[in-house]
Design an enzyme around this catalytic site. Structure first.
Site, PDB file in Angstrom:
ATOM      1  N   HIS A  56     -16.438 -59.335  -1.218  1.00  0.00           N
ATOM      2  CA  HIS A  56     -15.667 -59.059  -2.435  1.00  0.00           C
ATOM      3  C   HIS A  56     -16.338 -59.801  -3.588  1.00  0.00           C
ATOM      4  CE1 HIS A  56     -11.915 -58.265  -4.719  1.00  0.00           C
ATOM      5  NE2 HIS A  56     -12.137 -59.466  -5.254  1.00  0.00           N
ATOM      6  N   ASP A  58     -16.417 -60.737  -7.594  1.00  0.00           N
ATOM      7  CA  ASP A  58     -15.556 -60.854  -8.775  1.00  0.00           C
ATOM      8  C   ASP A  58     -16.390 -60.905 -10.044  1.00  0.00           C
ATOM      9  OD1 ASP A  58     -12.845 -61.038  -7.662  1.00  0.00           O
ATOM     10  OD2 ASP A  58     -13.659 -62.786  -6.625  1.00  0.00           O
ATOM     11  N   MET A  60     -16.430 -61.027 -13.954  1.00  0.00           N
ATOM     12  CA  MET A  60     -15.563 -61.400 -15.091  1.00  0.00           C
ATOM     13  C   MET A  60     -16.408 -61.511 -16.358  1.00  0.00           C
ATOM     14  SD  MET A  60     -13.184 -64.303 -13.351  1.00  0.00           S
ATOM     15  CE  MET A  60     -12.784 -64.289 -11.596  1.00  0.00           C
TER      16      MET A  60
HETATM   17  C1  DX5 Z   1      -9.295 -64.019  -9.006  1.00  0.00           C
HETATM   18  C2  DX5 Z   1     -10.279 -63.305  -8.086  1.00  0.00           C
HETATM   19  C3  DX5 Z   1     -10.130 -63.641  -6.651  1.00  0.00           C
HETATM   20  C4  DX5 Z   1     -10.291 -65.085  -6.337  1.00  0.00           C
HETATM   21  C5  DX5 Z   1      -9.827 -65.367  -4.963  1.00  0.00           C
HETATM   22  O1  DX5 Z   1      -9.326 -63.471 -10.257  1.00  0.00           O
HETATM   23  O2  DX5 Z   1     -10.094 -61.907  -8.204  1.00  0.00           O
HETATM   24  O3  DX5 Z   1     -10.964 -62.813  -5.837  1.00  0.00           O
HETATM   25  O4  DX5 Z   1     -11.587 -65.525  -6.521  1.00  0.00           O
HETATM   26  O5  DX5 Z   1      -9.906 -66.748  -4.774  1.00  0.00           O
HETATM   27  P1  DX5 Z   1      -8.747 -67.588  -4.073  1.00  0.00           P
HETATM   28  O6  DX5 Z   1      -8.660 -67.071  -2.656  1.00  0.00           O
HETATM   29  O7  DX5 Z   1      -9.228 -68.972  -4.179  1.00  0.00           O
HETATM   30  O8  DX5 Z   1      -7.468 -67.321  -4.821  1.00  0.00           O
HETATM   31 ZN    ZN Z   2     -11.104 -60.471  -6.803  1.00  0.00          ZN
END
Ligand code: DX5
Ligand code: ZN
Length: 239
Positions: A56, A58, A60
């Site tokens: 996954h 992320d 941003m």
């Molecule tokens: C938050 C991200 C998540 C996050 C998950 O915006 O989308 O994927 O990194 O991390 P944990 O498990 O630490 O909440």
């Molecule tokens: Zn995420």
């Protein structure tokens, strides 16, 4: 000609990834936000050896969310390192501008946020027309109504259990009710993912509420042994 061939390859790989995620049942997906980016290849190997079924990622932009992470070059680097499905979570303001670049980078699923100020149906259709899985995410304060209206265009629904933007936040139980409602609304092939604050205490409740993909960041990357941590999470899912 070359572009078409590449696009066909991407599409076939992405469709295979979707089939893999659909048939896997319950899948824990590591969020690489907290991995050691100085040793990305080693991290990928450790995760592969631990038995993860996908990654996954992320993305941003410092605009849709205050945090800034990485983009296409890191997705492309990971694509070269592993055949694992790449589940790309776009926390960016104008996802439609970047779809083709994430396709070229090797994403398999592209998830956009329902809160962006763009026609969601058009972007979801574009993602699908490229042969990728199209996902729609909602933050804790967003109603599931918007997702329900777009379900025919979604291969994946992502229920956020924290406000998108940062790893390491606490699980918001509002996600459980949304998962229950979405479970009844989605067709059997639709992936139902939960993301944020998933750990040994929260993962089982999410499964019981209907999730089949569980994104885990800090609960995995804070552990020295990824295989043991993944096993413990899977044990909780099967308990
Ligand atoms: C938050 C991200 C998540 C996050 C998950 O915006 O989308 O994927 O990194 O991390 P944990 O498990 O630490 O909440
Ligand atoms: Zn995420």
């Amino acid at each position: 000609m070359k572009v078409t061939a590449l696009s066909d390859d991407n599409s076939q790989r992405a469709q295979a990834a979707l089939r893999c995620l659909r048939t896997a049942g319950q899948t824990v997906l590591p969020s690489l936000l907290l991995c050691d980016f100085g040793n990305l290849e080693r991290e990928v190997r450790r995760l592969e050896e631990a038995g993860v079924l996908g990654l996954h990622l992320d993305v941003m932009d410092g605009h849709f969310v205050p945090n800034l992470t990485y983009g296409m070059p890191v997705v492309a680097a990971l694509r070269k390192l592993t055949p694992l499905p790449l589940d790309v979570h776009l926390m960016i303001s104008n996802p439609s501008r970047y779809v083709s670049q994430f396709v070229d980078a090797g994403a398999d699923v592209l998830t956009i946020h329902a809160e962006v100020d763009e026609p969601l149906d058009v972007t979801l259709e574009t993602i699908r027309s490229e042969g990728l899985g199209a996902g729609l995410a909602i933050n804790p304060s967003t109603s599931i109504k918007v997702v329900k209206e777009l379900l025919p265009l979604c291969d994946l629904v992502l229920i956020m259990s924290v406000n998108a933007g940062f790893g390491g936040q606490s699980f918001n139980p509002v996600a459980l009710e949304k998962l229950r409602l979405m479970k009844d609304a989605v067709s059997p092939g639709t992936l139902l993912e939960v993301d944020g604050g998933i750990n040994l205490s929260t993962i089982r409740g999410c499964r019981q509420a209907g999730a089949n993909m569980f994104v885990v960041g800090s609960a995995l990357f804070s552990q020295a042994n990824y295989q043991a941590a993944l096993q413990q999470l899977n044990n909780e899912l099967q308990r």
